[in-house]
Design a protein around this motif. Sequence first.
Motif, PDB file in Angstrom:
ATOM      1  N   UNK A  36       0.812  -1.209   0.000  1.00  0.00           N
ATOM      2  CA  UNK A  36       0.000   0.000   0.000  1.00  0.00           C
ATOM      3  C   UNK A  36       0.851   1.267   0.000  1.00  0.00           C
ATOM      4  N   UNK A  37       2.076   1.152   0.491  1.00  0.00           N
ATOM      5  CA  UNK A  37       2.943   2.327   0.589  1.00  0.00           C
ATOM      6  C   UNK A  37       3.526   2.742  -0.756  1.00  0.00           C
ATOM      7  N   UNK A  38       3.426   1.868  -1.754  1.00  0.00           N
ATOM      8  CA  UNK A  38       3.893   2.227  -3.082  1.00  0.00           C
ATOM      9  C   UNK A  38       5.405   2.145  -3.232  1.00  0.00           C
ATOM     10  N   UNK A  39       5.927   2.697  -4.318  1.00  0.00           N
ATOM     11  CA  UNK A  39       7.370   2.613  -4.591  1.00  0.00           C
ATOM     12  C   UNK A  39       8.207   3.297  -3.505  1.00  0.00           C
ATOM     13  N   UNK A  40       9.432   2.833  -3.355  1.00  0.00           N
ATOM     14  CA  UNK A  40      10.316   3.424  -2.354  1.00  0.00           C
ATOM     15  C   UNK A  40      10.770   4.833  -2.717  1.00  0.00           C
ATOM     16  N   UNK A 409      -3.214   6.257   0.856  1.00  0.00           N
ATOM     17  CA  UNK A 409      -3.640   7.607   0.482  1.00  0.00           C
ATOM     18  C   UNK A 409      -2.448   8.460   0.064  1.00  0.00           C
ATOM     19  N   UNK A 410      -1.373   8.407   0.847  1.00  0.00           N
ATOM     20  CA  UNK A 410      -0.181   9.192   0.507  1.00  0.00           C
ATOM     21  C   UNK A 410       0.419   8.721  -0.815  1.00  0.00           C
ATOM     22  N   UNK A 411       0.404   7.413  -1.012  1.00  0.00           N
ATOM     23  CA  UNK A 411       0.946   6.864  -2.252  1.00  0.00           C
ATOM     24  C   UNK A 411       0.129   7.316  -3.458  1.00  0.00           C
ATOM     25  N   UNK A 412      -1.182   7.233  -3.345  1.00  0.00           N
ATOM     26  CA  UNK A 412      -2.055   7.642  -4.447  1.00  0.00           C
ATOM     27  C   UNK A 412      -1.904   9.120  -4.770  1.00  0.00           C
ATOM     28  N   UNK A 431      14.270  18.226  -1.684  1.00  0.00           N
ATOM     29  CA  UNK A 431      13.865  17.288  -0.635  1.00  0.00           C
ATOM     30  C   UNK A 431      12.392  17.485  -0.266  1.00  0.00           C
ATOM     31  N   UNK A 432      11.616  16.374  -0.140  1.00  0.00           N
ATOM     32  CA  UNK A 432      11.938  15.062  -0.675  1.00  0.00           C
ATOM     33  C   UNK A 432      10.903  14.750  -1.732  1.00  0.00           C
ATOM     34  N   UNK A 433      11.257  15.007  -2.960  1.00  0.00           N
ATOM     35  CA  UNK A 433      10.345  14.863  -4.086  1.00  0.00           C
ATOM     36  C   UNK A 433      10.122  13.405  -4.455  1.00  0.00           C
ATOM     37  N   UNK A 434       8.932  13.114  -4.918  1.00  0.00           N
ATOM     38  CA  UNK A 434       8.611  11.755  -5.367  1.00  0.00           C
ATOM     39  C   UNK A 434       9.131  11.565  -6.784  1.00  0.00           C
ATOM     40  N   UNK A 524      -0.401  22.356  -5.065  1.00  0.00           N
ATOM     41  CA  UNK A 524      -0.162  21.424  -3.969  1.00  0.00           C
ATOM     42  C   UNK A 524      -0.778  20.072  -4.308  1.00  0.00           C
ATOM     43  N   UNK A 525       0.017  19.029  -4.178  1.00  0.00           N
ATOM     44  CA  UNK A 525      -0.449  17.659  -4.416  1.00  0.00           C
ATOM     45  C   UNK A 525      -0.124  16.853  -3.172  1.00  0.00           C
ATOM     46  N   UNK A 526      -1.125  16.648  -2.325  1.00  0.00           N
ATOM     47  CA  UNK A 526      -0.874  15.973  -1.060  1.00  0.00           C
ATOM     48  C   UNK A 526       0.105  16.776  -0.220  1.00  0.00           C
ATOM     49  N   UNK A 527       1.217  16.152   0.153  1.00  0.00           N
ATOM     50  CA  UNK A 527       2.244  16.822   0.944  1.00  0.00           C
ATOM     51  C   UNK A 527       3.317  17.476   0.077  1.00  0.00           C
ATOM     52  N   UNK A 528       3.166  17.374  -1.230  1.00  0.00           N
ATOM     53  CA  UNK A 528       4.182  17.915  -2.140  1.00  0.00           C
ATOM     54  C   UNK A 528       3.693  19.180  -2.829  1.00  0.00           C
TER      55      UNK A 528
END
Length: 544
Positions: A36-40, A409-412, A431-434, A524-528
Amino acid sequence: MFEKFFLFSCSGYKVQIKLLILPILFIMTSLWVRLQSGPNWLWFNLDPDYFYLLDSLNILNLTTPGHVYHPGTTVQWLGAFILKLSNPLASSELISEMVLVNPEKYLHLISVIFIFLNGFALWCVGIIGKKVFENFLAAGFLQLAPFVSMVVFKNSYHVKPESLLVFGTLMLIITALISLKSGLSGRRNGFLSIAFGGVAGFGIATKITALPIFLLPIFIFGQGGGISGWGRDAFIYCLSTLFAIVIFTLPAIQAYDIFFSWMATVSQGPGAYGGGNPEDAMSLGGYFANVFKLFKRPAFHVVFILAIVILVIAVWRRLKSGGSLCPEVRLLAGILISQLFHVMLIATQPNATYLIPSFILIPLAFVLTWRLGQKLFSKNLEKFVVVLFTALFIAQLIAVFRLSNEQAKKSQEAETVLMSDFKSCARVYSYSASSRSYALMLADFVTGGRMVEKLNAIGPKNDFWFEHWWDQSRIVFRDWNGPLNIEKVLSNYPCLVIRASHWYVLERLLPKISSKINFDKICTVGEETLAVRGIDCYGRQKKP
């Protein structure tokens, strides 16, 4: 010496199968939450998993790891060993290329092995706990160790020190349980002291903040041997611990100076990584507030207080009768004092993640408290413990589902924006971009830049990043190779997108690198945060 211990695995087959239930549940839920956490490379996953992956490659290539601040060497050399086993006939050079092309595959492999390693240790805790306490409920309660706090659980599936601290603390519990067997800890050959030393060396080499937990064995030693016996056992323990630390950190021996320099820096201030105002360290009010904050979890402070009460009564009665303290009392005292010292150490830089070993010891402290309470008051508390076990089990399952949903949710949210939509733009990360590119760029920088040439050969040429890792009072614009002139680079692209999760830091630093950077829109996209120019936040380029 340990003939009885080795016979543990040869008896009680049906009991052993039953004691697999919680370890299997742990493995399954860890794998599920990890999925559920998605990619590292997502913003909430990449630090420090990618660091340890690249340092595993450094060790595989017989070079010194660069990220040695925890020191975390056990994660690095175990990672290197797993990478080699996954491709036993390939050269280190080829394995490095394979890992850099598909880092997620190999991070997942290492993570899965760590999860199964912890699951196996949890099974052993149950088996040995059943043999020692001769009670299936007590063994089951001990196996709740990784479930007792979601702080433990959500760190247990990452490729970082915390996942191996789970294993190390479970091994400490196993060794402590063995010490409770009649006559075992009183033998004079020091084998138990050496076993404790090996476990302590592994734990300290994994993360130095776990050091106070390894005060625990000091309280177990010397049973039946008096002061001289205790001194002998303690000396063997300290010596074997030092030896084990050297062995487990051997791949980083050339970076010892970096580690000790970092420890000196951290100890200079009360803030994160020693960055706070040294005068604040003198504020007893603030320090004790941090202590209470770290104790705030009910599972921690309720068991801790209850254990203190039972311990005081047990010691008072034993001293009154003129007898010596029984092994259970000594072990419980060791747990409480080591937990207290652990909290006192962490309180200068309070972070519950650092307390994972103390959290894992909570079930053992409870089982000892329960059994001592029954002896002291001649009252069967098993029905109460069954109710508590059931309530805790259900509550933690609910917490696991909540954690899983939060991670999903954070992953999505993070994967809503695809950087491939900005393929014609200069893509700049902070820091810390997806971003897989950013995860590799930052990790290579932190671990010594040994993979620069390989990454430059395979990485997108329009990916750049802002480095303000060590010192957030300055900023450096870089690509795969190193520092660049930002204005010259950006002039070559029709559009710009900057992605970061700590925008407030970057926003403050950007004027220091260029006064000509401006944006059409900030989204803004979630926390990013996405800051764009010449294109919108959905990758649609502006018409000229």
